[in-house]
Enzyme design. Structure first.
Site, PDB file in Angstrom:
ATOM      1  N   GLU A   1      87.832  -3.837 -23.847  1.00 31.84           N
ATOM      2  CA  GLU A   1      88.171  -2.725 -24.738  1.00 31.84           C
ATOM      3  C   GLU A   1      88.621  -1.539 -23.897  1.00 31.84           C
ATOM      4  O   GLU A   1      87.975  -1.178 -22.911  1.00 31.84           O
ATOM      5  CB  GLU A   1      86.958  -2.336 -25.584  1.00 31.84           C
TER       6      GLU A   1
ATOM      7  N   GLU B   1      88.198   9.042 -27.450  1.00 28.79           N
ATOM      8  CA  GLU B   1      87.151   9.118 -28.453  1.00 28.79           C
ATOM      9  C   GLU B   1      86.676  10.566 -28.529  1.00 28.79           C
ATOM     10  O   GLU B   1      86.677  11.294 -27.536  1.00 28.79           O
ATOM     11  CB  GLU B   1      85.974   8.205 -28.109  1.00 28.79           C
TER      12      GLU B   1
END
Length: 695
Positions: free
Chosen positions: A582, A587
């Site tokens: 990932e 974020e």
């Protein structure tokens, strides 16, 4: 380190404020030590120590090594061949420096089989000699977090502080840390260690007395680390989740240590590979603190005003979001539904235009509150119950109300009984409120004046009123002076909207001084179903390997929002996560507004031990910024606008980052990173101007 000191001091003040009275300092007593010796020739011995009024245990194994334990349960692997006798001394440590010790004799047989730590030794020493350096270019090369469960939620990563790239290398007060060279060597069965600190060591301010220091903050002091230390590897069953550690610890002889000085000579190896060594240790003066260190096999370079010089300049794919309506179906499809998404998230993903639309040249993903209600439960008549039926009331809430302390978003108060009928007609009851977006583990506690008598009374009954059948009611008993001493029992409600009596069996509880009662209602669940959002992806439409990705976006700021711009390995359906890999380009957490982060998740480094970096962007939620990842066969670098977040990751054939990935863009609500949702939240939007891929 001034900010670290302030954060930790503030946290302790908060923790201390939960108790109105200073507990009496009691000397540890009733120390009992047992051992279980493996008979397979491995040298493995399992120790268990129990004592009254002990906050931690020190094990001196009789072979020159020792280990600290908060639980009293440790596993030691002796490596000296043949049959050997060891005198093992265990010290139970209490408050105020009080302690008690016990010594036992054990005989251990070790055959000539290969060490169970062969792989770790190989990584550590390169089967000969190997030098490690502070991974200064990587965020998190130094960090601190809670040492164990019960202090501040999650406890197995650097939750309270994580150093930015090169943060310690730019000031004479701390740059000595960046000069350290840690060399491990192996000769037969003997592992040795030396620390070349170039004459100075970076000291935690609480330990400055070791060198007669006078500075208020952490500081580089002259310190002699010459000489060779002996290294002992052993198995450890600590309080770090199994998935987040190798289960192996390093013990150094003669007060050896690694880099930053916190008084410890014992380090747990969380992760190790050819080029990464990630360790955790406890502060010798404050066992509530766990310190983290990342080391690399090559010296860190850079730290100046570097700019990304991309090797990729040919635009091969993009979405400019210039056609109003639904996202381009040639580029995007949807993940739909709820279920937590592996992170206890509370939103339901839809493809409704109210949640995802292209409008005015922008992709807009909007998270919304769709209404809903807080979860309210009632409880009453908490009573000790003996096997023969005798009872003793703990609290019936009819007199002076206890002082409740809530956590995770929950709150408790004493109110008039809203349903004085059936099994409970009393006037006053406890009301527990778990608001929308509260943590799944939210609850409340109150203290009693004297420890509960679980010798006479083996159970506790409590009347409960729940809006649903099957809600988990968790009753947990704690020692208010030592949260590690606890025992909990779960029961399920069997009726809805009426009173019933639940009885919790504490007959197996240890003989601790339980003077705190913790109550959780609907444990494991956050009031949900009240939020919608969108998650779009390019899976099976656009997938790629290597390149420069640039995404221009403006982020939401609402408390509980968790927007992400990321990529997932295209083989996710066949190999699962984290094997697929990932890449988190960006974020953001509304509860920590204007701090953006990046991360890489892959086997050995995922969840709390992912390779991460973060940077403050003061206008992340009010202006557009460019979020970039440069992904090559040799490295992965993250950049916001022109500033590096994380530059030191070395890509290789051993990682999953050498195959196709697809994009995902979404806003999650709540969950493990999003946290508590603002009770006043209505909606918030992430706007994306464009996404581009260069190769």
């Amino acid at each position: 380190m001034k900010n670290i000191n302030y954060i930790i001091s503030t946290l302790f003040l908060i923790l201390l404020s939960c108790s109105e009275e200073t507990p009496e300092i009691l000397t540890p007593s009733n120390l009992v030590v047992t051992s279980e010796i493996s008979n397979d020739g491995s040298g493995k011995v399992t120790f268990e120590a129990k004592a009254t009024n002990a906050s931690s245990f020190t094990f001196a194994f009789g072979d020159g090594t020792s280990q600290e334990s908060l639980t009293g349960n440790v596993v030691k692997v002796y490596d000296m061949g043949g049959q050997n006798t060891y005198s093992v001394t265990v010290t139970a440590n209490g408050a105020g420096g009080l302690s008690v010790s016990e010594t036992i004799q054990i005989e251990v047989n070790v055959d000539g089989e290969a060490s169970e730590f062969a792989e770790i030794i190989s990584y550590l020493t390169n089967d000969d000699s190997k030098t490690w350096y502070l991974s200064a270019a990587e965020p998190g090369h130094l960090g601190v977090g809670p040492a164990r469960e019960g202090i501040d939620g999650d406890w197995w990563y650097a939750k309270w502080y994580s150093a930015q790239a090169f943060e310690k290398c730019g000031s004479p007060d701390s740059d000595c840390l960046c000069d350290d060279e840690l060399t491990f060597s192996v000769d037969g069965d003997v592992i040795s260690y030396s620390l070349d600190n170039k004459g100075q060591t970076f000291f935690n301010s609480a330990h400055k007395d070791v060198v007669g220091g006078t500075e208020v903050d952490d500081f580089c002091y002259d310190f002699d680390t010459s000489g060779t230390k002996t290294v002992t590897l052993s198995s450890v069953q600590g309080n770090v989740p199994e998935a987040e550690t190798t289960g192996t610890q390093i013990d150094y002889s003669d007060d050896g240590f690694m880099g930053y000085y916190v008084g410890s000579s014992t380090y747990e190896i969380l992760s190790i590979s050819e080029d990464l060594l990630y360790v955790r240790t406890y502060d010798l003066l404050n066992p509530d603190l766990a310190w983290y260190h990342r080391f690399s096999s090559e010296p860190a370079t850079g730290g100046g005003d570097e700019k990304l010089e991309s090797i990729y300049t040919n635009l091969v794919w993009s979405d400019e979001f210039d056609v109003d309506g639904a996202p381009n179906p040639s580029n995007w499809t949807y993940d739909l539904g709820s279920g937590g998404w592996g992170n206890n998230e509370v939103q339901t993903y839809t493809d409704d235009p109210g949640n995802v639309v292209v409008e005015g040249g922008m992709l807009k993903i909007t998270a919304k509150s769709e209404g809903g209600e807080d979860a309210v439960h009632y409880f009453d008549d908490i009573t000790l119950v003996a096997t023969g039926g005798a009872t003793s009331s703990i609290d019936d809430f009819e007199g002076t109300a206890p002082t409740f302390s809530g956590f995770g978003g929950a709150s408790t108060q004493v109110v008039a009984n809203p349903d004085a009928s059936g099994a409970n007609t009393s006037a006053m009851v406890g009301e527990s409120t778990k608001p929308l977006g509260a943590e799944t583990w939210a609850g409340s506690y109150f203290d009693v004046s004297a420890p509960l008598d679980l010798t006479t009374y083996s159970s506790i009954s409590m009347k409960t009123w729940s809006p649903t059948v099957g809600a988990i009611v968790k009753l947990k008993l704690e020692n208010s002076a030592n949260a590690d001493e606890n025992f909990e029992v779960d029961m399920n409600t069997t009726v809805s909207e009426s009173w019933e009596t639940l009885t919790f069996d504490f007959s197996m509880a240890p003989a601790y001084n339980f003077d705190r009662i913790v109550v959780f209602f609907d444990f494991g669940v956050s009031p949900a179903g009240a939020y919608t959002s969108a998650r779009i992806k390019s899976e099976n439409l656009y997938e790629f390997t290597y390149g420069r990705v640039e995404i221009r976006a403006k982020l939401p700021s609402g408390g509980g929002t968790w927007p992400a711009l990321w990529a997932l390995g295209a083989n996710f359906d066949t190999v699962g996560w984290p094997v697929c890999g990932e890449i988190d380009v960006m974020e953001h957490v509304g509860n920590s507004a204007n701090i953006v982060s990046s991360a890489l998740h892959y086997p050995g480094n995922f969840g709390g031990t992912a390779v991460t970096g973060s940077i403050p962007i003061s206008t992340a939620t009010s202006e557009f910024h460019n979020y970039t990842v440069e992904w090559t066969p040799d490295s992965i670098k993250f950049v916001v606008d022109d500033e590096f977040i994380h530059t030191s990751f070395v890509n290789s054939s051993a990682t999953p980052f050498n195959a196709d990935f697809f994009f995902i863009m979404n806003i999650a609500m709540g969950g493990t990173l999003g946290g508590a949702i603002d009770s006043a939240f209505t909606q918030d939007t992430m706007e994306v101007d464009y996404i581009r891929v260069y190769q």
